[in-house]
Write an enzyme that holds these catalytic residues in place. Structure first.
Site, PDB file in Angstrom:
ATOM      1  N   GLY A 150     122.569  -8.165  60.886  1.00 24.00           N
ATOM      2  CA  GLY A 150     123.740  -7.985  60.254  1.00 24.00           C
ATOM      3  C   GLY A 150     124.537  -9.342  60.652  1.00 24.00           C
ATOM      4  O   GLY A 150     125.833  -9.234  60.441  1.00 24.00           O
ATOM      5  N   ALA A 151     123.894 -10.352  60.491  1.00 26.68           N
ATOM      6  CA  ALA A 151     124.423 -11.608  60.693  1.00 26.68           C
ATOM      7  C   ALA A 151     124.882 -12.561  59.570  1.00 26.68           C
ATOM      8  O   ALA A 151     125.410 -13.547  59.680  1.00 26.68           O
ATOM      9  CB  ALA A 151     123.616 -12.691  61.437  1.00 26.68           C
ATOM     10  N   ASN A 152     124.888 -11.877  58.270  1.00 24.95           N
ATOM     11  CA  ASN A 152     125.486 -12.546  56.856  1.00 24.95           C
ATOM     12  C   ASN A 152     127.031 -12.511  57.143  1.00 24.95           C
ATOM     13  O   ASN A 152     127.570 -13.382  56.350  1.00 24.95           O
ATOM     14  CB  ASN A 152     124.730 -11.993  55.732  1.00 24.95           C
ATOM     15  CG  ASN A 152     125.240 -10.534  55.397  1.00 24.95           C
ATOM     16  OD1 ASN A 152     124.417  -9.645  56.332  1.00 24.95           O
ATOM     17  ND2 ASN A 152     126.128 -10.192  54.947  1.00 24.95           N
TER      18      ASN A 152
ATOM     19  N   GLY B 143     131.135 -11.136  59.125  1.00 23.41           N
ATOM     20  CA  GLY B 143     131.761 -10.605  60.250  1.00 23.41           C
ATOM     21  C   GLY B 143     131.271 -10.962  61.717  1.00 23.41           C
ATOM     22  O   GLY B 143     131.006 -12.106  61.901  1.00 23.41           O
TER      23      GLY B 143
ATOM     24  N   GLY C  65     128.680 -10.344  63.440  1.00 23.16           N
ATOM     25  CA  GLY C  65     127.268 -10.730  63.347  1.00 23.16           C
ATOM     26  C   GLY C  65     127.308 -12.246  63.091  1.00 23.16           C
ATOM     27  O   GLY C  65     126.482 -12.911  63.669  1.00 23.16           O
TER      28      GLY C  65
ATOM     29  N   SER D  53     131.179   1.218  69.769  1.00 15.67           N
ATOM     30  CA  SER D  53     132.440   1.188  69.344  1.00 15.67           C
ATOM     31  C   SER D  53     133.416   2.118  70.244  1.00 15.67           C
ATOM     32  O   SER D  53     132.784   3.230  70.919  1.00 15.67           O
ATOM     33  CB  SER D  53     132.528   1.507  67.868  1.00 15.67           C
ATOM     34  OG  SER D  53     134.009   2.132  67.409  1.00 15.67           O
TER      35      SER D  53
ATOM     36  N   TYR E  99     130.016   8.601  62.125  1.00 18.00           N
ATOM     37  CA  TYR E  99     130.216   7.417  62.539  1.00 18.00           C
ATOM     38  C   TYR E  99     130.346   7.353  63.925  1.00 18.00           C
ATOM     39  O   TYR E  99     129.597   6.414  64.905  1.00 18.00           O
ATOM     40  CB  TYR E  99     131.377   6.386  62.073  1.00 18.00           C
ATOM     41  CG  TYR E  99     131.475   5.223  62.603  1.00 18.00           C
ATOM     42  CD1 TYR E  99     130.546   3.956  62.253  1.00 18.00           C
ATOM     43  CD2 TYR E  99     132.426   4.762  63.323  1.00 18.00           C
ATOM     44  CE1 TYR E  99     130.689   2.639  62.693  1.00 18.00           C
ATOM     45  CE2 TYR E  99     132.745   3.662  63.852  1.00 18.00           C
ATOM     46  CZ  TYR E  99     131.830   2.545  63.591  1.00 18.00           C
ATOM     47  OH  TYR E  99     131.793   1.174  63.887  1.00 18.00           O
TER      48      TYR E  99
END
Ligand SMILES: NC(=O)c1ccc[n+]([C@@H]2O[C@H](COP(=O)([O-])OP(=O)(O)OC[C@H]3O[C@@H](n4cnc5c(N)ncnc54)[C@H](OP(=O)(O)O)[C@@H]3O)[C@@H](O)[C@H]2O)c1
Length: 303
Positions: A19-21, A23, A25, A149, A175
């Site tokens: 998820g590094a695209n 935020g 990440g 979280s 979540y």
């Protein structure tokens, strides 16, 4: 106060950030790259991954090597394909950051029938870590950093009869369950690594509260109210500090959990997190979750 300036030289280290695209990440991958690591931006959308890589190169100039790879954590087949391709390119993995996440989407299932948040946030990363374990073992001192979280404190256990949307959907409960599973996974992986005398460190991090695309499913007026409640809402680069600390600080130990040092751990700089509930540290629950995940994915960790 620990910041990005404290990250040691990472030249020669190989890293994957899921998820590094965008935020947290994105900021994690960027900081690792700036310090010389060879970083793979693992993202589900090729266009977004390529745009992120281009932006990092523009903003940061020379760093390590920067690759992009397609990884959809909502599909066990795609996770395996990603891992096979990665293994064809790299022979070791020093840093795996299990960062990708989804929060309170409309009710939906992964390709393999898990509730989306449990499936992506936990099951997907469980499977990815199992596939990449041989490369982590090939590194002198591999690290696995899994993002959890503060929401993990909101549930007292895992409802094993509701991991495939069997019961009426409660988006926040689901979540919280996925993030509880992430911290249980971190501790259980640490226990198993130590028992097998493996030098890999398993660590957890939570960012506090950072303004990112994670809040995309929260309606605007509710989000404003939430952010007012938190008072301090960090930018993604600051939210990445606990992950970066866990991934790179020399003094960390396996089984540690980092978060920000501000009031209620909403903001500021990384320290050991005080978030702790009986469920997070319950060894029977951890064994049950591990066995569930092994059987549900058909994957075993070969230490
Ligand atoms: N922001 C906060 O305040 C906060 C607080 C506590 C914990 N966290 C945790 O921090 C981590 C990073 O979140 P963030 O705030 O940076 O959120 P974000 O900006 O929404 O980034 C999440 C990333 O995960 C990716 N992702 C979602 N579903 C995926 C899938 N099926 N396969 C692969 N990648 C997928 C997203 O891809 P797309 O861009 O394609 O959707 C995106 O790259 C998450 O684990 C989150 O739970 C964040």
């Amino acid at each position: 106060m620990w910041t990005r300036d404290n990250i040691p030289d990472l030249t020669g280290k190989i890293a994957v950030v899921t998820g590094a695209n965008t935020g947290i990440g994105y900021e994690t991958a960027k900081a690792l790259y700036e310090k010389g690591a060879d970083v793979t931006i693992a993202a589900r959308n090729e266009r977004k991954a390529a745009a992120a890589a281009q932006k990092i190169r523009q903003e940061s100039g020379d760093g390590g090597r920067l690759d992009i790879a397609i990884l959809d954590l909502a599909s066990l087949d795609q996770i395996e394909t990603f891992a096979e391709q990665f293994k064809a390119t790299y022979k070791q993995l020093d840093i795996l950051v299990n960062n990708a996440g989804v929060m309170i989407p409309p009710p939906s299932l992964t390709d393999d029938g898990f509730e989306m948040q449990f499936g992506v946030n936990f099951i997907g990363h469980f499977a990815l870590t199992a596939h990449l374990l041989p490369l982590l073992l090939a590194a002198p001192a591999g690290r696995v950093v899994t993002l959890t979280s503060g929401a993990a404190t909101l549930v007292t256990g895992i409802d094993f009869d509701n991991l495939r949307l069997e019961k009426p959907y409660d988006e926040w409960r689901e979540y919280a369950t996925s993030k509880l599973a992430d911290i249980i996974f971190t501790y259980e992986l640490d226990r198993r690594l130590k028992a097998a005398d493996c030098p890999i460190l398993s660590l957890a991090a939570h960012p506090g509260v950072a303004r990112t695309d994670l809040q995309r499913h929260i309606p605007g007026e509710i989000l404003t109210g939430l952010f007012n409640h938190y008072k301090t809402v960090m930018e993604p680069w600051q939210g990445a500090l606990p992950s970066l600390f866990a991934a790179t600080a020399p003094a960390v130990m396996g089984g540690e959990f980092y978060g920000p040092d501000g009031e209620q751990e909403y903001a500021r700089y990384p320290v050991l997190s005080k978030h702790s509930t009986p469920a997070m540290k319950n060894p029977e629950l951890a064994t049950q979750l591990w066995e569930y995940a092994q059987s549900a994915t058909g994957l075993k960790f070969q230490f």
